[in-house]
Design an enzyme around this catalytic site. Structure first.
Site, PDB file in Angstrom:
ATOM      1  N   ARG A 295      -4.261   0.643  -2.050  1.00 48.85           N
ATOM      2  CA  ARG A 295      -3.643  -0.683  -2.055  1.00 48.85           C
ATOM      3  C   ARG A 295      -3.144  -1.040  -3.447  1.00 48.85           C
ATOM      4  NH1 ARG A 295      -7.859  -0.824   1.574  1.00 48.85           N
ATOM      5  NH2 ARG A 295      -7.244  -1.435   3.691  1.00 48.85           N
TER       6      ARG A 295
ATOM      7  N   GLN B 295       0.819  -1.211   0.000  1.00 47.12           N
ATOM      8  CA  GLN B 295       0.000   0.000   0.000  1.00 47.12           C
ATOM      9  C   GLN B 295       0.852   1.259   0.000  1.00 47.12           C
ATOM     10  OE1 GLN B 295      -1.363   0.588   4.507  1.00 47.12           O
ATOM     11  NE2 GLN B 295      -1.689  -1.529   3.806  1.00 47.12           N
TER      12      GLN B 295
ATOM     13  N   HIS C  38       0.138   5.790   0.825  1.00 45.27           N
ATOM     14  CA  HIS C  38      -0.797   6.757   1.393  1.00 45.27           C
ATOM     15  C   HIS C  38      -0.656   8.108   0.691  1.00 45.27           C
ATOM     16  CE1 HIS C  38      -1.372   3.732   4.400  1.00 45.27           C
ATOM     17  NE2 HIS C  38      -0.118   3.809   4.790  1.00 45.27           N
TER      18      HIS C  38
ATOM     19  N   GLU D 198       3.367   7.702   8.258  1.00 46.41           N
ATOM     20  CA  GLU D 198       3.518   6.810   9.403  1.00 46.41           C
ATOM     21  C   GLU D 198       4.985   6.468   9.635  1.00 46.41           C
ATOM     22  OE1 GLU D 198       0.755   3.907   7.845  1.00 46.41           O
ATOM     23  OE2 GLU D 198       2.365   2.487   7.451  1.00 46.41           O
TER      24      GLU D 198
ATOM     25  N   HIS E 154       4.864   0.363   0.378  1.00 44.43           N
ATOM     26  CA  HIS E 154       5.461  -0.457   1.428  1.00 44.43           C
ATOM     27  C   HIS E 154       4.580  -1.650   1.771  1.00 44.43           C
ATOM     28  CE1 HIS E 154       2.883   2.507   3.486  1.00 44.43           C
ATOM     29  NE2 HIS E 154       2.667   1.562   4.384  1.00 44.43           N
TER      30      HIS E 154
END
Length: 411
Positions: free
Chosen positions: A285, A100, A102, A137, A266
Site C-alpha cells: 500500500r 496500492q 502488487h 489483476e 493504482h
C-alpha cells in the site's frame, strides 16, 4: 461433478455499496452494511461453496484439493501446485480504495521467504507477503468505473502541476521538469511519500485550494482536480493525495477493462466491475488507508514506467470477447446477447472455468442433456474433466456472461 452452482461469500469492506451487490443477488435493498466484493473461487479466506446431491455443502477449495487433476486439469494442477490460480469478483466501490501495487512472482517469492525467516505471522498487520505468489489483476467495468492507474506521461503531469501551482508546489514541479522520465517520477514520488508530516500539513491545503480554483475556472484538469479534492477530504493529512497527482485518471465504460501487471500503482475510485486476479493476498500500500504502509518495500515493487494506460475492449472470438494479457494465472472473456438473440455457444472443457451471469438468464446444457439455469448474479463451476457444454439465453431479454479460466503458459 458437473456444472455446479456456487454459493459465494460477500466481503463487507467499508468502501462498498449498500445497494449494488444486494440488488444483483435479488436481496433486500439497502443492505444493513456496505457490501464491497462478491468472491467466486477457492481462496482460503472465503472459498465458494457447492451443494452436494444429498444437500450437504463442500467448499470449492475442498473439492479442488480432493481431486486437483480432475478439477483443474493436469497442466494447470502441475503449474500451480494443485491450486486454482485465479479468483473472480464483483467489485462494488462506493468510495475510493487504498492506493496500492502488487509484486512480481520473483518479488513475492523473495519477500515471502524473507518474512517467513523473520518469523512474522502470516496474518500480522505488518506482513507484506502472506503468500509467495504474484497478484496481477484485470478489472472490467459493469457500470461507468473510475480509477487511477499507472504513471501519467511526465510532460502531461508537469502541465497539470503548473495548472495548480502554488508557492509550496513549484519546487516539486521543477524537480520533475529537470528529469521528465521514469527516474524523475521515482524521485518526485519518493520525495512526496517521505515528506515529514509538518511539511505535508503545509503543502496539502495549498494544493487543495488550487484544485478548487482550477475547477471554478473550468480548467482542463477538472476530473483530476475533483479526484484530488475527494481524496483530500477523506484523507486530509495523507501523502497519497499528492501521489495521486502523478497517475492516469481513467473513466471506463461498461465492457472496457484495464490490466494491472506487477508494479502498477493504482487506486479504484468508484463504480461496479468484474475483477479477476491471481489467487494471492500480496499488497503493497502507498497510502489513503489506515493499514500498514512499508515505504522501502513499496519502492522496490512500484514500476515507474509511464504513459497512457491501455484500455482493453476485448478481442472478438465468435460471440466471446477475450481480454488478453500476459498473466498466466487467468483469462477473462465476455459474451453478450441482445434482446431477441438466442444463438447458442459451446464452451470446451480444456481447463477449470467459472461462469458468471450479470444480466438476464442463461441455460447451460451438458453433454448428457442435463440443464442448469444461470440467473443474474449466479455463477457455476465447470471442472476441467467435464466435456464441453452448450450455452444460450433462456429468456427473450438481453443476457451477459463472464467466463473466467486459467491463462496460457509454456510447458
Amino acid at each position: 461433478m458437473s456444472v455446479e452452482l456456487l454459493r459465494n461469500a460477500v466481503r463487507p469492506y467499508a468502501w462498498g455499496s449498500r445497494t449494488t451487490i444486494p440488488e444483483l443477488l435479488g436481496r433486500a435493498v439497502p443492505a444493513p452494511h456496505p457490501e464491497a466484493e462478491l468472491w467466486m473461487g477457492a481462496h482460503p479466506g472465503d472459498p465458494s461453496r457447492i451443494a452436494g446431491p444429498d444437500g450437504t455443502e463442500r467448499t470449492l477449495l475442498e473439492v479442488v484439493e480432493a481431486d486437483p487433476v480432475g478439477q483443474l486439469g493436469e497442466r494447470c494442477a502441475g503449474r500451480w501446485g494443485g491450486r486454482l490460480p485465479f479468483l473472480l469478483k464483483i467489485l462494488a466501490a462506493e468510495e475510493p480504495l487504498s492506493m496500492q501495487a502488487h509484486p512480481s512472482a520473483e518479488q513475492a517469492a523473495e519477500g515471502y521467504a524473507r518474512e517467513e525467516a523473520a518469523g512474522i505471522p502470516r496474518d500480522a498487520p505488518n506482513r507484506n507477503y502472506p503468500d509467495p505468489t504474484a497478484k496481477p489483476e484485470l478489472v472490467c467495468a459493469l457500470t461507468e468505473f473510475h480509477a487511477l492507474a499507472g504513471f501519467r506521461d511526465p510532460h502531461r503531469t508537469m502541465k497539470l502541476l503548473r495548472a495548480v501551482e502554488t508557492p509550496g508546489l513549484s519546487k516539486y514541479t521543477d524537480l520533475l521538469a529537470a528529469q521528465p522520465d521514469p527516474d524523475g517520477l521515482r524521485a518526485l514520488f519518493t520525495t512526496w511519500i517521505t515528506l515529514p508530516q509538518s511539511a505535508l500539513d503545509e503543502l496539502l491545503p495549498e494544493v487543495l485550494d488550487a484544485c478548487v480554483l482550477h475547477i471554478k475556472e473550468h480548467g482542463e484538469f477538472d476530473a483530476e482536480c475533483r479526484t484530488i479534492l475527494e481524496l483530500g477530504e477523506a484523507h486530509p493529512r495523507d501523502a497519497g493525495v499528492l501521489a495521486a497527482l502523478l497517475l492516469n485518471r481513467l473513466t471506463l465504460s461498461a465492457g472496457e477493462a484495464i490490466y494491472l501487471p506487477a508494479g502498477n500503482l493504482h487506486l479504484y475510485l468508484h463504480g461496479t466491475a468484474v475483477e479477476i486476479l491471481a489467487n494471492s493476498d500480496n499488497i503493497l500500500r502507498c497510502g489513503l488507508t489506515p493499514k500498514h504502509v512499508d515505504v522501502p518495500e513499496l519502492l522496490r515493487v512500484v514500476d515507474f514506467a509511464c504513459g497512457d494506460m491501455p484500455v482493453l475492449r476485448g478481442e472478438r472470438d465468435g460471440r466471446m470477447s477475450v481480454y488478453r494479457t500476459d498473466a498466466p494465472e487467468f483469462e477473462l472473456a465476455r459474451a453478450e446477447w441482445a434482446a431477441g438473440e438466442t444463438e447458442e455457444i459451446v464452451l470446451d472443457g480444456s481447463g477449470p472455468q467459472i461462469l458468471l451471469c450479470t444480466e438476464g438468464a442463461l441455460r447451460i446444457t451438458t453433454e448428457e442433456g442435463r440443464t442448469v439455469e444461470l440467473r443474474r448474479g449466479q455463477s457455476v463451476w465447470l471442472p476441467a474433466s467435464d466435456p464441453a457444454v452448450r450455452l444460450r439465453p433462456c429468456e427473450a431479454g438481453p443476457a451477459h456472461l463472464f467466463r473466467a479460466t486459467a491463462g496460457t503458459f509454456p510447458d
